[in-house]
Design a protein around this motif. Structure first.
Motif, PDB file in Angstrom:
ATOM      1  N   ASP A   1       0.801  -1.225   0.000  1.00 49.93           N
ATOM      2  CA  ASP A   1       0.000   0.000   0.000  1.00 49.93           C
ATOM      3  C   ASP A   1       0.832   1.273   0.000  1.00 49.93           C
ATOM      4  OD1 ASP A   1      -2.514  -1.253  -0.089  1.00 49.93           O
ATOM      5  OD2 ASP A   1      -2.421  -1.674   2.061  1.00 49.93           O
ATOM      6  N   THR A   2       2.147   1.144  -0.122  1.00 51.32           N
ATOM      7  CA  THR A   2       3.000   2.321  -0.285  1.00 51.32           C
ATOM      8  C   THR A   2       3.074   2.672  -1.763  1.00 51.32           C
ATOM      9  OG1 THR A   2       4.319   1.781   1.668  1.00 51.32           O
ATOM     10  CG2 THR A   2       5.313   3.255   0.058  1.00 51.32           C
ATOM     11  N   THR A   3       2.926   3.939  -2.068  1.00 54.46           N
ATOM     12  CA  THR A   3       2.899   4.396  -3.456  1.00 54.46           C
ATOM     13  C   THR A   3       4.221   5.057  -3.825  1.00 54.46           C
ATOM     14  OG1 THR A   3       1.928   6.499  -2.737  1.00 54.46           O
ATOM     15  CG2 THR A   3       0.399   4.747  -3.380  1.00 54.46           C
ATOM     16  N   GLY A   4       4.392   5.320  -5.141  1.00 50.60           N
ATOM     17  CA  GLY A   4       5.498   6.149  -5.569  1.00 50.60           C
ATOM     18  C   GLY A   4       6.575   5.459  -6.371  1.00 50.60           C
ATOM     19  N   CYS A   5       7.766   6.086  -6.388  1.00 54.02           N
ATOM     20  CA  CYS A   5       8.859   5.722  -7.299  1.00 54.02           C
ATOM     21  C   CYS A   5       9.458   4.360  -6.984  1.00 54.02           C
ATOM     22  CB  CYS A   5       9.972   6.765  -7.223  1.00 54.02           C
ATOM     23  SG  CYS A   5       9.531   8.417  -7.800  1.00 54.02           S
ATOM     24  N   ILE A   6       9.589   3.555  -8.015  1.00 55.23           N
ATOM     25  CA  ILE A   6      10.279   2.278  -7.900  1.00 55.23           C
ATOM     26  C   ILE A   6      10.994   2.017  -9.217  1.00 55.23           C
ATOM     27  CG2 ILE A   6       8.223   0.972  -8.603  1.00 55.23           C
ATOM     28  CD1 ILE A   6       9.217  -1.303  -6.775  1.00 55.23           C
TER      29      ILE A   6
ATOM     30  N   ALA B   1      -0.541   6.205   4.691  1.00 52.22           N
ATOM     31  CA  ALA B   1      -0.303   7.436   3.913  1.00 52.22           C
ATOM     32  C   ALA B   1       1.197   7.636   3.760  1.00 52.22           C
ATOM     33  CB  ALA B   1      -0.955   8.626   4.599  1.00 52.22           C
ATOM     34  N   LEU B   2       1.804   6.786   2.957  1.00 54.05           N
ATOM     35  CA  LEU B   2       3.255   6.786   2.760  1.00 54.05           C
ATOM     36  C   LEU B   2       3.535   6.727   1.267  1.00 54.05           C
ATOM     37  CD1 LEU B   2       6.145   6.600   3.932  1.00 54.05           C
ATOM     38  CD2 LEU B   2       5.829   4.123   4.065  1.00 54.05           C
ATOM     39  N   HIS B   3       4.351   7.663   0.787  1.00 52.72           N
ATOM     40  CA  HIS B   3       4.552   7.822  -0.653  1.00 52.72           C
ATOM     41  C   HIS B   3       6.026   8.051  -0.960  1.00 52.72           C
ATOM     42  CE1 HIS B   3       3.739   9.063  -4.781  1.00 52.72           C
ATOM     43  NE2 HIS B   3       4.398  10.189  -4.574  1.00 52.72           N
ATOM     44  N   ALA B   4       6.592   7.244  -1.855  1.00 49.02           N
ATOM     45  CA  ALA B   4       7.978   7.410  -2.300  1.00 49.02           C
ATOM     46  C   ALA B   4       8.013   8.536  -3.321  1.00 49.02           C
ATOM     47  CB  ALA B   4       8.496   6.106  -2.900  1.00 49.02           C
ATOM     48  N   VAL B   5       8.306   9.746  -2.859  1.00 47.90           N
ATOM     49  CA  VAL B   5       8.154  10.926  -3.695  1.00 47.90           C
ATOM     50  C   VAL B   5       9.323  11.132  -4.643  1.00 47.90           C
ATOM     51  CG1 VAL B   5       9.155  12.478  -1.961  1.00 47.90           C
ATOM     52  CG2 VAL B   5       7.578  13.389  -3.670  1.00 47.90           C
ATOM     53  N   GLN B   6      10.523  10.708  -4.244  1.00 50.22           N
ATOM     54  CA  GLN B   6      11.690  10.997  -5.080  1.00 50.22           C
ATOM     55  C   GLN B   6      12.682   9.836  -5.056  1.00 50.22           C
ATOM     56  OE1 GLN B   6      15.233  13.922  -4.326  1.00 50.22           O
ATOM     57  NE2 GLN B   6      13.600  15.156  -5.241  1.00 50.22           N
ATOM     58  N   LEU B   7      13.241   9.580  -6.236  1.00 52.24           N
ATOM     59  CA  LEU B   7      14.270   8.548  -6.387  1.00 52.24           C
ATOM     60  C   LEU B   7      15.407   9.117  -7.215  1.00 52.24           C
ATOM     61  CD1 LEU B   7      15.250   5.536  -6.258  1.00 52.24           C
ATOM     62  CD2 LEU B   7      13.971   5.179  -8.380  1.00 52.24           C
ATOM     63  N   GLY B   8      16.610   9.089  -6.660  1.00 50.51           N
ATOM     64  CA  GLY B   8      17.788   9.544  -7.389  1.00 50.51           C
ATOM     65  C   GLY B   8      18.749   8.394  -7.607  1.00 50.51           C
ATOM     66  N   LEU B   9      19.348   8.322  -8.790  1.00 50.07           N
ATOM     67  CA  LEU B   9      20.288   7.241  -9.086  1.00 50.07           C
ATOM     68  C   LEU B   9      21.198   7.642 -10.238  1.00 50.07           C
ATOM     69  CD1 LEU B   9      19.097   5.759 -11.903  1.00 50.07           C
ATOM     70  CD2 LEU B   9      17.415   4.930 -10.280  1.00 50.07           C
ATOM     71  N   ASP B  10      22.322   6.939 -10.340  1.00 48.44           N
ATOM     72  CA  ASP B  10      23.192   7.067 -11.499  1.00 48.44           C
ATOM     73  C   ASP B  10      22.770   6.020 -12.520  1.00 48.44           C
ATOM     74  OD1 ASP B  10      24.549   8.978 -10.081  1.00 48.44           O
ATOM     75  OD2 ASP B  10      26.271   7.698  -9.610  1.00 48.44           O
ATOM     76  N   HIS B  11      22.582   6.448 -13.757  1.00 47.18           N
ATOM     77  CA  HIS B  11      22.197   5.476 -14.779  1.00 47.18           C
ATOM     78  C   HIS B  11      23.246   4.360 -14.797  1.00 47.18           C
ATOM     79  CE1 HIS B  11      21.333   3.666 -18.682  1.00 47.18           C
ATOM     80  NE2 HIS B  11      20.150   4.263 -18.622  1.00 47.18           N
ATOM     81  N   PRO B  12      22.818   3.092 -14.758  1.00 45.98           N
ATOM     82  CA  PRO B  12      23.782   1.993 -14.626  1.00 45.98           C
ATOM     83  C   PRO B  12      24.735   1.840 -15.798  1.00 45.98           C
ATOM     84  CG  PRO B  12      21.584   1.158 -15.123  1.00 45.98           C
ATOM     85  CD  PRO B  12      21.430   2.609 -14.819  1.00 45.98           C
ATOM     86  N   ILE B  13      24.414   2.408 -16.953  1.00 40.72           N
ATOM     87  CA  ILE B  13      25.281   2.285 -18.122  1.00 40.72           C
ATOM     88  C   ILE B  13      25.963   3.604 -18.451  1.00 40.72           C
ATOM     89  CG2 ILE B  13      25.426   1.546 -20.523  1.00 40.72           C
ATOM     90  CD1 ILE B  13      24.578  -0.645 -18.461  1.00 40.72           C
TER      91      ILE B  13
END
Length: 333
Positions: free
Chosen positions: A163-168, A292-304
């Motif tokens: 039930d947690t929403t957002g970036c994956i 009421a929990l939401h993954a609002v932001q995800l930061g990463l380095d593109h793997p390639i």
């Protein structure tokens, strides 16, 4: 001097078994360094799309030969040694079926896909729950996914609760999977969440450090436990807005333990609104499908390409409505 790769026919006089025969990929390379190195460590450095655990499984299964003889993980390689690695084809997923599913795609290329996950959607199958998961939808969207990372979690880099929403983010190749998992482990990837919690914490920010393990009395739950009985967990929080008897908080994770934010919030006596497991309050101003929990932001380095990428997912409508109702109550009081 770089290793030389080729796929030669296997000399009949070298092996009397079926090593390297049939479907799969047979690779031959030459160890170029003057100083010795363990077989497993060097193979990992040369096959970065494979995890160390997977390379060690290949070695244990007899899929690696050094100068014609079965190698062991700790076999020391010396300059000029010939190493042959046979990689069998990926094991098929035995029962998972692709299912058409509306996916909210934030980004996609040939290496990864970033989604805005809705509430009520389980990420990967488990015994007794093999249908209707995000993996089922991904198998329909990405036909090549079955060969990645295992039988039940192809391509899954990290997970969100049902039930947690957002970036994956999901990897679309074994190389991308390994590199993204390393980013999670080394905190190169950043994950931030919004949550509406009960009460108002003291101060405007803080850090919760507490090992998380199975609840001593209820094995279906997790709790903050002694270090010997759990795994280290660290959550940073900051106050975004006071909403009367509630608060909107923003979280940043140093670790990613099961139910981490939910458990840490309950531990600080400010459980997440709507949490069916860790909050006792059932009377809510808005009917919630879950916490009421939401993954609002995800930061990463593109793997390639190694380009830094930051993705944001808008609040789900029900959580936006909850915040609006609470704000209105504050203004009316």
């Amino acid at each position: 001097m770089s290793p030389t790769w080729r796929r030669p026919p296997l000399p009949e006089e070298t092996f009397t078994d079926d090593f390297g025969q049939g479907e799969g990929e047979l690779l031959t390379l030459t160890y170029p360094k003057p100083l010795p190195m363990r077989l497993d460590r060097w193979l990992v450095s040369q096959r970065k799309e494979q995890s160390r655990a997977r390379i060690q499984k290949f070695i244990d299964a007899g899929y690696v030969r050094v100068n014609g003889k079965a190698g062991k993980a700790k076999t020391p390689l010396r300059q000029g040694d010939e190493v042959q690695l046979w990689m069998p084809p990926p094991e098929p997923l035995p029962y998972l079926q692709p299912e058409p599913m509306d996916l909210d795609v934030l980004f996609e290329d040939g290496h990864l896909i970033v989604l805005n996950k809705p509430a009520g959607l389980t990420v990967h199958p488990a015994p007794g729950n093999k249908d209707g998961t995000l993996v089922n939808g991904l198998l329909h969207h990405c036909p090549d996914l079955p060969g990645i990372s295992g039988k039940l979690r192809p391509g899954i880099v990290h997970r969100l609760d049902k039930d947690t929403t957002g970036c994956i983010v999901i990897a679309k190749s074994q190389e991308a999977l390994v590199k993204l998992q390393v980013q999670i482990q080394k905190r190169i990837a950043s994950r931030e969440y919004f949550a509406v919690v009960h009460g108002v914490p003291n101060g405007d920010s803080g850090t919760i450090v507490g090992a998380i393990g199975r609840h001593p009395a209820d094995r279906k739950k997790y709790a903050v436990v002694s270090g010997a009985n759990g795994r280290y967990a660290c959550t940073h929080w900051s106050l975004v807005e006071r909403l009367g008897d509630y608060s909107l908080l923003r979280f940043k994770l140093d670790t990613g333990r099961t139910h981490q934010i939910r458990v840490h919030c309950a531990h600080m006596n400010h459980p997440v609104v709507g949490d069916p497991t860790y909050s006792r309050c059932r009377k809510l101003p808005v009917e919630m499908p879950g916490q009421a929990l939401h993954a609002v932001q995800l930061g990463l380095d593109h793997p390639i390409t190694r380009e830094r990428m930051v993705f944001e997912a808008p609040l789900p409508a029900v959580m936006d409505k909850l915040i609006s109702v609470l704000r209105r109550r504050v203004h009316q009081s």
